[in-house]
Design a protein around this motif. Structure first.
Motif, PDB file in Angstrom:
ATOM      1  N   VAL A 173       9.574 -16.843  -6.727  1.00 17.60           N
ATOM      2  CA  VAL A 173       8.404 -16.046  -6.310  1.00 17.60           C
ATOM      3  C   VAL A 173       8.852 -14.881  -5.429  1.00 17.60           C
ATOM      4  N   TYR A 174       9.782 -15.142  -4.520  1.00 15.97           N
ATOM      5  CA  TYR A 174      10.335 -14.045  -3.699  1.00 15.97           C
ATOM      6  C   TYR A 174      10.772 -12.854  -4.561  1.00 15.97           C
ATOM      7  N   ALA A 175      11.266 -13.188  -5.758  1.00 18.59           N
ATOM      8  CA  ALA A 175      11.873 -12.147  -6.593  1.00 18.59           C
ATOM      9  C   ALA A 175      10.886 -11.050  -6.975  1.00 18.59           C
ATOM     10  N   GLN A 176       9.600 -11.301  -6.755  1.00 23.68           N
ATOM     11  CA  GLN A 176       8.654 -10.235  -7.083  1.00 23.68           C
ATOM     12  C   GLN A 176       8.754  -9.062  -6.100  1.00 23.68           C
ATOM     13  N   TYR A 216      11.253  -2.760   5.208  1.00 24.53           N
ATOM     14  CA  TYR A 216       9.834  -2.644   4.884  1.00 24.53           C
ATOM     15  C   TYR A 216       9.323  -3.874   4.136  1.00 24.53           C
ATOM     16  N   GLU A 217       8.490  -4.650   4.838  1.00 22.63           N
ATOM     17  CA  GLU A 217       7.937  -5.882   4.266  1.00 22.63           C
ATOM     18  C   GLU A 217       6.575  -5.678   3.605  1.00 22.63           C
ATOM     19  N   GLY A 218       6.053  -4.442   3.690  1.00 21.78           N
ATOM     20  CA  GLY A 218       4.745  -4.159   3.081  1.00 21.78           C
ATOM     21  C   GLY A 218       4.780  -4.146   1.560  1.00 21.78           C
ATOM     22  N   VAL A 219       5.963  -4.258   0.969  1.00 19.32           N
ATOM     23  CA  VAL A 219       6.049  -4.275  -0.498  1.00 19.32           C
ATOM     24  C   VAL A 219       5.620  -5.609  -1.105  1.00 19.32           C
ATOM     25  N   SER A 220       5.441  -6.635  -0.280  1.00 22.15           N
ATOM     26  CA  SER A 220       4.949  -7.895  -0.851  1.00 22.15           C
ATOM     27  C   SER A 220       3.526  -7.670  -1.350  1.00 22.15           C
ATOM     28  N   PRO A 221       3.110  -8.428  -2.380  1.00 21.90           N
ATOM     29  CA  PRO A 221       1.763  -8.185  -2.923  1.00 21.90           C
ATOM     30  C   PRO A 221       0.661  -8.336  -1.878  1.00 21.90           C
ATOM     31  N   PRO A 236       4.018 -13.554   3.234  1.00 19.93           N
ATOM     32  CA  PRO A 236       4.317 -14.392   2.065  1.00 19.93           C
ATOM     33  C   PRO A 236       5.686 -15.085   2.125  1.00 19.93           C
ATOM     34  N   ASN A 237       6.621 -14.575   2.923  1.00 20.43           N
ATOM     35  CA  ASN A 237       7.930 -15.246   3.002  1.00 20.43           C
ATOM     36  C   ASN A 237       7.787 -16.716   3.383  1.00 20.43           C
ATOM     37  N   THR A 238       6.873 -16.995   4.294  1.00 23.44           N
ATOM     38  CA  THR A 238       6.655 -18.397   4.668  1.00 23.44           C
ATOM     39  C   THR A 238       5.490 -19.021   3.902  1.00 23.44           C
ATOM     40  N   GLY A 292       4.327  -4.568   7.802  1.00 23.11           N
ATOM     41  CA  GLY A 292       3.240  -4.507   6.827  1.00 23.11           C
ATOM     42  C   GLY A 292       2.553  -3.156   6.838  1.00 23.11           C
ATOM     43  N   HIS A 293       1.829  -2.886   5.751  1.00 21.57           N
ATOM     44  CA  HIS A 293       1.067  -1.638   5.681  1.00 21.57           C
ATOM     45  C   HIS A 293      -0.346  -1.839   6.214  1.00 21.57           C
ATOM     46  N   GLY A 294      -1.028  -0.723   6.440  1.00 24.57           N
ATOM     47  CA  GLY A 294      -2.352  -0.761   7.036  1.00 24.57           C
ATOM     48  C   GLY A 294      -3.480  -0.511   6.049  1.00 24.57           C
ATOM     49  N   HIS A 295      -3.233  -0.740   4.766  1.00 23.56           N
ATOM     50  CA  HIS A 295      -4.238  -0.388   3.755  1.00 23.56           C
ATOM     51  C   HIS A 295      -5.570  -1.103   3.964  1.00 23.56           C
TER      52      HIS A 295
END
Lengths: 455, 455
Positions: free
Chosen positions: B76-79, B105-110, B116-118, B417-420
């Motif tokens: 799953v991390y691989a995404q 930059y960790e904001g690339v996670s969905p 999501p790492n944990t 993370g991003h602020g979207h």
């Protein structure tokens, strides 16, 4: 221990394409020329200089196959390009399909969509030719935020006319543009002659891209320090987007696969063109027989129900006429949430490709598009933009067709942006507040009857 | 032709770390043990089984340096992993600093953050141990959306108690969790004893993480099919985040640089720990002398103004007591927009590292954090989460110190993370509606006076 499956195919920064691909160079039949809105005669480069810098005007009419990407543009691209290509393995399992589903993901750009691919290029060419301010329109806000970001990077002012329905529905989009330093006005506005005329006739209008384009063009035409920037439709805009397909080809090779079906959503046509034009170049040469499918909203069905004819690009009839699939420039689409697809026309190059039989087109209802988006989010984690949901729905339909036929085809679609700024539409969808729209045939016929009698 | 500068340092999917790094193995002095809330005696694994699966309980107390990451988790991390490491060249130019600024930059996670790492690891271990439902709290919503996504991937139900002020301020976050299929309730709620008790006393409370934790723990403790999941603070949560720093080390080597200063924002401590713990391991062994700086909001200053003492993790006093920097479990922080940093305590491992002199701490006012975020967005394109703005402000302060001293140090910070989904806070900031908060010393003293007399 399980074997890890590859799901992300990445390229290093030095594999960002060095040139954009120009489909015009490979077309078996040339595009019909744009016509002057006053004389209805073919326009020359000089007619466009009030609106665009010369570099973009030359790209608009270029017949060169490859147009070099300037290094300062590639340098900005390097923040998110090459964008990832994913294999949607969890979605494949959820659909229980023998198809392989790949998607190119453009939501990794800081503005959240494919739009910065051209925004950065347009801002760059304007900057080096001395433009001080760029003026544009935006529907969903994807384009406006991309241009606002590009202007911040290159030190240009940015003015955005935002379609009223999106301005009201999407305050976060507006906030993003303002965070980048842009000035945002709801369209139609009282700032322009065109806006005032529309408001006098329809004081409660939702607005439309056609109206907002008229306002932005009017402002640019009147101010020598301001140029106009368009986020789709034009040849040079589609050209800039071809980095998507060029990268995808290399990534599909990494994956050891070739697409049998390509899918993209279409509003003005730019994200679709970005993915598929490099493949159409191969198709024209007989190097691929992939099917290429454009998916548009049933509420704004230019490719599936419009005419292929000369029409204005805007409601105020300030732009040149181009030959395209159109619902008529007076068409004001319903306020569906896929704001970026609410445009009466289709890019001339995409329309031409359809006319030549190089692509197919289909339409999707709003509720089906959101259902596909939710299914995608639960499988892949990414919540797509409402526009992108149309491509997701198209890809899922193809995958289910594979399942029904017991055929394991390879599907590649363009996930052109995320829906982080569009969550109000998901709130409304999940609350059962959204509706499908079948645009009445008689209304389309009426709008088409008003098409200019040229060409 | 310009030479392209590298700004993105990427690793391929097969470089996702194979093991998490456990700082506990390298500490010169062991952590103080957690205490049972009833007996005030050290707790054993059995005390935690109503709340957590055994794999996570064992990780919580493990002294192994490396803990293998299960392949389904890496899959799953691989995404989105390895996540990108950027050189902030445009920000460096805007600041005119001799410093080099890098950010992970960790904001690339969905789900848009490091969470999501944990979340993925916790959902996985719960799934294989037979849990049917996970229950949790969320402040800003970053954690809740991460867990909702992870539960969707592994087929678990998900229930989220969302701090009232965020529930009201961030409808888009809630919509994202619901799109993933989670059930979301504003906290305090009438669904739990703890929530009803708080509402009886403070009917108009903003809520707090401490209260929401009590509600989630209460629900999990009462239902044998439901376990509890925490998004920060605990040892196993920080452990899972170390993929950030492990990747960053490899990426900094690619860049040919070594950080002189590491910066992260701290609420519960997990994103900060994720970046810096692998570096602290090296620091303990004398392999680096990098300064490590935690940046917290002035409105919730646990590390800079709290006591290092035993305290409850929640307001309802249902959780074990841990030794940490705390402002007192009765502390209800002001409704600042960095909702993820509104927690009265700090992770025991981070607190311990501070006590050992391995890290420094500083605090930032809300308005300064947003000003830094806007400056960052205009230079780098990414709009940070309000929490991450604290790290940005800390990094900019270090870069300006370099400029003042004429020193070209290398700064690495975690853009967690991003602020979207947090644009309302930017709207309020740009409208001049936000305020700074200096938490009154006498109120802190009063809350601290109520600390349990143990340890």
């Amino acid at each position: 221990m399980l074997r890890m499956e590859t799901i992300q195919y990445n390229l290093p920064q030095n594999r960002i394409p060095r040139a954009w691909y120009n489909l015009a160079a490979d077309l078996p039949k040339p595009l019909a020329p744009p016509l002057h809105p006053g004389t209805l005669q073919p326009i020359g480069p000089d007619d466009l200089t009030p609106l665009f810098p010369m570099a973009l005007i030359l790209q608009e009419v270029s017949q060169e196959r490859e147009i070099e990407i300037p290094d300062p543009v590639r340098q900005v691209y390097a923040q998110w390009r090459p964008s990832p290509l994913f294999r949607a393995r969890r979605l494949e399992k959820a659909l229980d399909t023998p198809a392989k589903i790949y998607y190119k993901y453009e939501g990794v750009s800081p503005a959240g969509s494919h739009k910065p691919n051209t925004a950065v290029a347009q801002a760059y060419y304007n900057k080096i030719e001395g433009t001080k301010r760029l003026c544009t329109e935006t529907g969903a806000g994807q384009w406006g935020s991309a241009l606002a970001m590009a202007c911040a990077f290159f030190g240009l002012e940015c003015k955005v006319y935002m379609v009223r329905v999106s301005y009201d529905q999407k305050p976060y989009r507006r906030a993003l543009m303002e965070a980048f330093g842009a000035s945002v006005t709801a369209s139609p506005s009282v700032e322009t002659e065109c806006g005032r005329a529309i408001l006098a006739e329809f004081p409660h209008t939702n607005g439309s891209l056609g109206i907002a384009i008229s306002e932005a063009v009017e402002v640019a035409a009147k101010d020598p320090n301001t140029k106009y920037a368009l986020g789709s439709v034009l040849n040079h805009v589609l050209l800039h987007q071809t980095v998507i397909g060029l990268e995808a080809m290399e990534q599909m090779a990494l994956a050891g696969d070739e697409p049998d079906v390509l899918v993209g959503c279409t509003g003005g046509g730019s994200n679709f063109a970005g993915l598929v034009f490099p493949y159409l170049g191969k198709k024209i040469k007989g190097e691929t027989s992939a099917r290429v499918v454009a998916v548009e909203p049933a509420a704004c069905p230019s490719l599936t129900k419009g005419h292929f004819a000369y029409d204005f690009g805007d409601t105020g009839h300030l732009t040149p006429l181009v030959k395209m699939h159109t619902l008529g420039s007076t068409f004001i689409p319903p306020g569906i949430h896929a704001g970026g697809l609410r445009y009466h026309g289709m890019a001339p190059l995409v329309s031409h490709a359809r006319d030549l039989g190089l692509i197919e087109a289909t339409s999707v209802q709003q509720l089906d598009a959101f259902a596909a988006g939710i299914q995608f989010a639960r499988a892949e984690g990414i919540i797509p933009a409402p526009e992108a949901n149309h491509a997701v729905a198209g890809a899922i339909a193809e995958a289910l067709k594979c399942k029904a036929e017991g055929q394991g085809r390879t599907i590649l679609f363009n996930l052109c942006g995320h829906g982080h700024f569009d969550m109000q539409s998901y709130i409304n969808y999940q609350a059962g507040l959204l509706e499908n729209y079948d645009y009445p045939a008689e209304e389309i016929a009426m709008a088409l009857a008003g098409l200019p009698a040229v060409g």
